[in-house]
Write an enzyme that holds these catalytic residues in place. Structure first.
Site, PDB file in Angstrom:
ATOM      1  N   SER A  89      69.337  78.309  41.237  1.00 21.76           N
ATOM      2  CA  SER A  89      67.945  78.534  40.845  1.00 21.76           C
ATOM      3  C   SER A  89      67.757  79.566  39.746  1.00 21.76           C
ATOM      4  O   SER A  89      66.727  79.564  39.064  1.00 21.76           O
ATOM      5  CB  SER A  89      67.126  78.952  42.066  1.00 21.76           C
ATOM      6  OG  SER A  89      67.672  80.123  42.653  1.00 21.76           O
TER       7      SER A  89
ATOM      8  N   GLU B 130      52.385  87.413  41.418  1.00 23.80           N
ATOM      9  CA  GLU B 130      53.255  88.326  42.147  1.00 23.80           C
ATOM     10  C   GLU B 130      54.689  88.028  41.743  1.00 23.80           C
ATOM     11  O   GLU B 130      54.999  86.937  41.278  1.00 23.80           O
ATOM     12  CB  GLU B 130      53.089  88.134  43.654  1.00 23.80           C
ATOM     13  CG  GLU B 130      53.955  87.055  44.281  1.00 23.80           C
ATOM     14  CD  GLU B 130      53.660  85.632  43.815  1.00 23.80           C
ATOM     15  OE1 GLU B 130      54.579  84.792  43.858  1.00 23.80           O
ATOM     16  OE2 GLU B 130      52.511  85.349  43.427  1.00 23.80           O
TER      17      GLU B 130
ATOM     18  N   LYS C  28      61.562  79.041  37.788  1.00 26.70           N
ATOM     19  CA  LYS C  28      60.166  79.481  37.862  1.00 26.70           C
ATOM     20  C   LYS C  28      59.316  78.973  36.700  1.00 26.70           C
ATOM     21  O   LYS C  28      58.105  78.811  36.829  1.00 26.70           O
ATOM     22  CB  LYS C  28      60.102  81.007  37.923  1.00 26.70           C
ATOM     23  CG  LYS C  28      60.695  81.620  39.176  1.00 26.70           C
ATOM     24  CD  LYS C  28      59.894  81.283  40.422  1.00 26.70           C
ATOM     25  CE  LYS C  28      60.390  82.065  41.637  1.00 26.70           C
ATOM     26  NZ  LYS C  28      59.614  81.757  42.854  1.00 26.70           N
TER      27      LYS C  28
END
Length: 696
Positions: free
Chosen positions: A664, A397, A375
C-alpha cells in the site's frame, strides 16, 4: 417525560424561561456531584442535564471533553451515573434530570436495560448527541414504554423537512443548538438565532424549546430567554466548577453564585408559540415518519452523528450517487490516471518467494503511485466530489501522513485550500510527511489531545468540519465514518482490486488463490478485497497491528480482539472497555494506530468471508527487512505488516499457489523510525544495522 413537561409548563405559567444546566457526572470529583446537583436545584435551576462521560465526544469542545476525561480517570462509568441519580433522588433532588451523552456507552450497557434501570433510578429522559432518530427507533420505543423522554436536537443546518420529522417524535422538549460548531462558551449570541427560533416554532408549535451552545453570561440568558422556553448553560458552568476546584474555593458557593448571576437578568418570556399548534404532541413517537437507518454492510455502518452533520451527509450522499451514475464524472476521474500513476504494476517477488519456500508472492505496487501510496486514489475522487459540491476548502485526518500528503496534493492540483489534522505524536514520527504536506501549500494542525495519534486527529477533524459545513468537505482517508463515507472510500479504492484481477488473469490465466493487505481503518484492504468478495475460492486475509501482542493492551488489532461498538459515526468492531470507552491503542506504524475499522471489513469478519490476523511490531520489522533486502523495495511500516502476513500464508501453501500482496505504500517516511526502533527490536529479530564510529 411528564416531569419534564411540568417543569417547562411551570416556567411558562410564570412567564419566564426555564434554566437548564449541564454538568458532567463525576466532575470534578465523584463525591462532589450530588452536592453540585443540590446547589443547582436550590439556586433556581429547572432542569439538569447530567453528562455521561465519553472518551471521544466529537461534538464537544475542550471544556466539556476535559471534564469528561477527568471523570473517566476517576473510574466514572454509565453505571456510576445511574447510581448517582438514584442517590440524588433519595437525598432529595427532585427537579428533572436528563442524561446527556453518546451512543457507545449506551450500546455497551444495553439499550433496554439502560432505560429500565434509569426509570427506576429517577432519570427523566435522554439527550444522545450521536443517536439521531433514524438510529434510535428501538431506543425511543423503550423510552416511551418506560415513560422517559427522548429529546431530539435541532441545529442551524437542519432543513425544514427534517424539522417536521423531528417534531413528530418530540415528547417533552426539543434542544436547539444555537450555532454551528462544538460546545463551548462564547462572547456573543448568534445573530441568526431569532430566525432559527422562528423556524423551529413553525414546526414544533407549543412544544417547549431549550436553546444552548455558547451561553455564558446573564446577557445571553436574557436575550435568548425572551424568545425561547428554556436556556441551556453548560461549558461556562463547567469552567466555573473547574476554577473553584483548582483554586480550592467553596465549590457549592461558586455554583450558587454563578447561577444567581445568570438569574439576576431573568427576562419575561415573550413566547411566539401557537397554543393551538399541538401537532408534535399529537404525533408523539410516530416511528413510521422516521426513515430506516442506512446500513450497507449487514448490521455494520449507519449514521451515528450529531444533528448538525445530518443534512451535510445527505448532501454528500446525493452528490456521490449522482457522480457514480454520471459517465462524465468517471471520464474526468480516469483522466487523472496518468497523474496518479495508474494502473499500478503487479510484480512477482521471486526472491521473497524463494526465501519463504511456499506459494508465489506477487506485489500490487501501490507504493509506486504518485505521492507514494494508495491514498491518492481516494483523494482525487473526493476532491472532485468537493468541487462538484461547490466547496472551497478540504480537510483531512492523517496518521502516517500519506493521506495528508495525497489530500494536500489533490487540493493543490485543483486549487482548494487544505488543512490536515495530525496527532502531535504522529507529527514527530512522520516529520518528513509533515514537511511534504506543508511544501504542497497545506496547513498541518498537530492535535495535542488524547494519545495524539490518528484517532484524535479524526476527532478534531470532525469538530472543525462542523464549524464550516457550507464551504468545507472532509476527505476521510480510511473506509470509516458515517454513511456514505465507507462506500465512497471503498468505491474510489476499488481500482486496486479490479486492476489486480485483470492483471492476474493476464499473467497466470486466472485468479490468485489469496489476497493479503494490512488493515488499519481499511482503505487499501477494502480496495483490494472487494473485487474478490464473490470469488469464494480466493482467500482474503487482513493483517492488523498486533503491537506488543494481542494479549496486552498495546496493540491496534480491532478485528482480532475488538467488540461491536460505535465510533466516529459508524457501528463496527471497536477496541473498547466493558463500559464503552474507547481504548488507547499502539502500533509501530502510525497509519494502523486506530481503535476502529471500516464496516465492510467488519461485515466480512462477521460472515467469515475474510480472515484476520495480527502482526506484532517485531514481526512487522521482519517483513520490512526481508522485502527490503530480498526485493530492493522498502515498504511502509503499515504495508510491512501485510508482508509478514503474506510470508506466513505462503509458507502454508503449495508452491503452485499464488498470493497477491497489496503493497500500500513506500517506506521513505519510516526509515528514521526504523533506525530509532532497531536498538529495541534488533536483538529480538536478529537484525543489527548499527554504524561504527568510522562510518563502516
Amino acid at each position: 417525560m411528564d416531569h419534564l413537561k411540568k417543569a417547562f409548563q411551570k416556567a411558562r405559567d410564570e412567564e419566564r424561561p426555564a434554566l437548564v444546566t449541564f454538568v458532567t457526572c463525576g466532575f470534578p470529583t465523584v463525591e462532589s456531584t450530588i452536592p453540585i446537583l443540590f446547589s443547582l436545584q436550590n439556586s433556581g435551576v429547572d432542569v439538569i442535564e447530567l453528562g455521561i462521560p465519553f472518551s471521544d465526544a466529537v461534538a464537544d469542545g475542550p471544556t466539556v471533553q476535559n471534564a469528561s476525561n477527568d471523570a473517566i480517570k476517576q473510574g466514572v462509568t454509565i453505571h456510576t451515573v445511574i447510581d448517582m441519580v438514584r442517590k440524588a433522588r433519595d437525598a432529595g433532588v427532585h427537579i428533572p434530570i436528563v442524561l446527556m451523552g453518546y451512543a457507545n456507552p449506551v450500546l455497551a450497557y444495553g439499550e433496554e436495560k439502560l432505560v429500565k434501570d434509569c426509570a427506576v433510578a429517577g432519570v427523566d429522559g435522554f439527550i444522545l448527541v450521536d443517536l439521531p432518530p433514524e438510529e434510535a427507533v428501538r431506543f425511543r420505543t423503550y423510552c416511551t414504554e418506560s415513560g422517559l423522554s427522548y429529546v431530539p436536537l435541532i441545529a442551524p443546518s437542519t432543513t425544514d423537512d427534517r424539522m417536521a420529522t423531528l417534531a413528530s417524535i418530540t415528547d417533552s422538549f426539543v434542544y436547539v443548538v444555537s450555532r454551528m460548531g462544538v460546545t463551548g462558551a462564547t462572547t456573543e449570541v448568534s445573530a441568526e438565532l431569532p430566525s432559527l427560533i422562528d423556524r423551529v416554532r413553525k414546526y414544533f408549535g407549543s412544544t417547549p424549546m431549550a436553546v444552548g451552545f455558547g451561553v455564558s453570561k446573564p446577557e445571553h440568558f436574557a436575550s435568548i430567554g425572551s424568545q425561547a422556553d428554556g436556556v441551556v448553560i453548560g461549558s461556562k458552568l463547567i469552567t466555573v466548577i473547574r476554577e473553584a476546584h483548582e483554586q480550592k474555593q467553596d465549590l457549592i458557593k461558586a455554583v450558587a453564585d454563578f447561577i444567581g448571576s445568570i438569574l439576576s437578568m431573568r427576562p419575561k418570556l415573550h413566547s411566539k408559540a401557537d397554543p393551538n399548534n399541538t401537532s408534535a404532541q399529537q404525533s408523539s413517537v410516530a416511528a413510521a415518519s422516521i426513515p430506516l437507518p442506512k446500513y450497507e454492510f449487514g448490521k455494520f455502518g449507519g449514521q451515528f452523528v450529531p444533528e448538525i452533520l445530518y443534512d451535510c451527509l445527505k448532501e454528500l450522499e446525493d452528490a456521490y450517487n449522482s457522480a457514480m451514475s454520471d459517465p462524465a464524472f468517471w471520464e474526468e476521474f480516469r483522466s487523472y490516471y496518468d497523474y496518479m500513476s495508474r494502473p499500478s504494476s503487479l510484480t512477482y517477488a521471486n526472491r521473497l518467494t524463494e526465501f519463504v519456500g511456499g506459494a508465489k508472492i506477487w506485489l500490487k505496487r501501490e507504493d509506486l503511485n504518485h505521492t507514494g501510496s494508495h491514498k491518492i486514489n481516494n483523494a482525487i475522487g473526493q476532491v472532485l466530489l468537493a468541487k462538484r459540491l461547490g466547496k472551497t476548502r478540504v480537510i483531512a485526518e492523517t496518521g502516517a501522513g500519506q493521506h495528508g500528503v495525497a489530500t494536500a496534493t489533490a487540493a493543490a492540483k485543483f486549487g482548494l485550500k487544505c488543512i490536515i489534522f495530525m496527532g502531535a505524536e504522529d507529527t514527530r514520527r512522520q516529520a518528513l510527511n509533515v514537511f511534504r504536506i506543508r511544501l504542497l501549500g497545506a496547513e498541518v494542525v498537530p492535535v495535542q489531545s488524547g494519545t495524539q495519534t490518528l484517532r484524535d486527529a479524526v476527532n478534531e477533524a470532525f469538530k472543525f468540519w462542523i464549524t464550516d459545513l457550507p464551504n468545507t468537505h472532509y476527505v476521510i482517508g480510511s473506509a470509516i465514518g458515517p454513511h456514505p463515507y465507507p462506500s465512497i472510500v471503498a468505491r474510489f479504492q476499488r481500482v486496486i482490486g479490479d486492476e489486480t484481477k485483470e492483471q492476474m488473469k493476464q499473467l497466470i490465466g486466472g485468479l490468485p488463490d489469496a489476497v493479503v493487505a494490512c488493515v488499519g481503518g481499511g482503505s487499501n484492504s477494502v480496495g483490494m478485497f472487494q473485487a474478490f468478495e464473490d470469488d469464494k475460492d480466493v482467500k482474503i486475509l487482513g493483517v492488523e497491528a498486533g503491537g506488543s501482542g494481542t494479549n496486552t493492551k498495546q496493540h491496534s488489532a480491532t478485528l482480532v480482539a475488538g467488540e461491536v461498538g460505535i465510533l466516529h459515526g459508524v457501528r463496527t468492531f471497536l477496541l473498547q472497555t466493558d463500559d464503552g470507552q474507547v481504548m488507547d491503542t499502539h502500533s509501530i506504524s502510525a497509519g494502523l494506530d486506530y481503535p476502529g475499522v471500516g464496516p465492510q471489513l467488519a461485515y466480512w469478519k462477521d460472515t467469515g468471508r475474510a480472515q484476520f490476523v495480527a502482526a506484532t511490531d517485531a514481526q512487522c520489522l521482519q517483513g520490512f527487512r526481508y522485502l527490503s533486502e530480498l526485493e530492493g523495495i522498502i515498504p511502509a511500516l503499515e504495508s510491512a505488516h501485510a508482508v509478514w502476513g503474506a510470508m506466513e500464508l505462503a509458507k502454508s501453501l503449495p508452491k503452485e499457489k499464488n498470493i497477491v500482496l497489496c503493497l500500500s505504500g513506500r517506506g521513505d517516511k519510516d526509515v528514521q523510525s526504523v533506525a530509532e526502533l532497531l536498538p529495541k527490536f534488533g536483538p529480538e529479530i536478529g537484525w543489527d544495522l548499527r554504524f561504527m564510529a568510522n562510518g563502516s
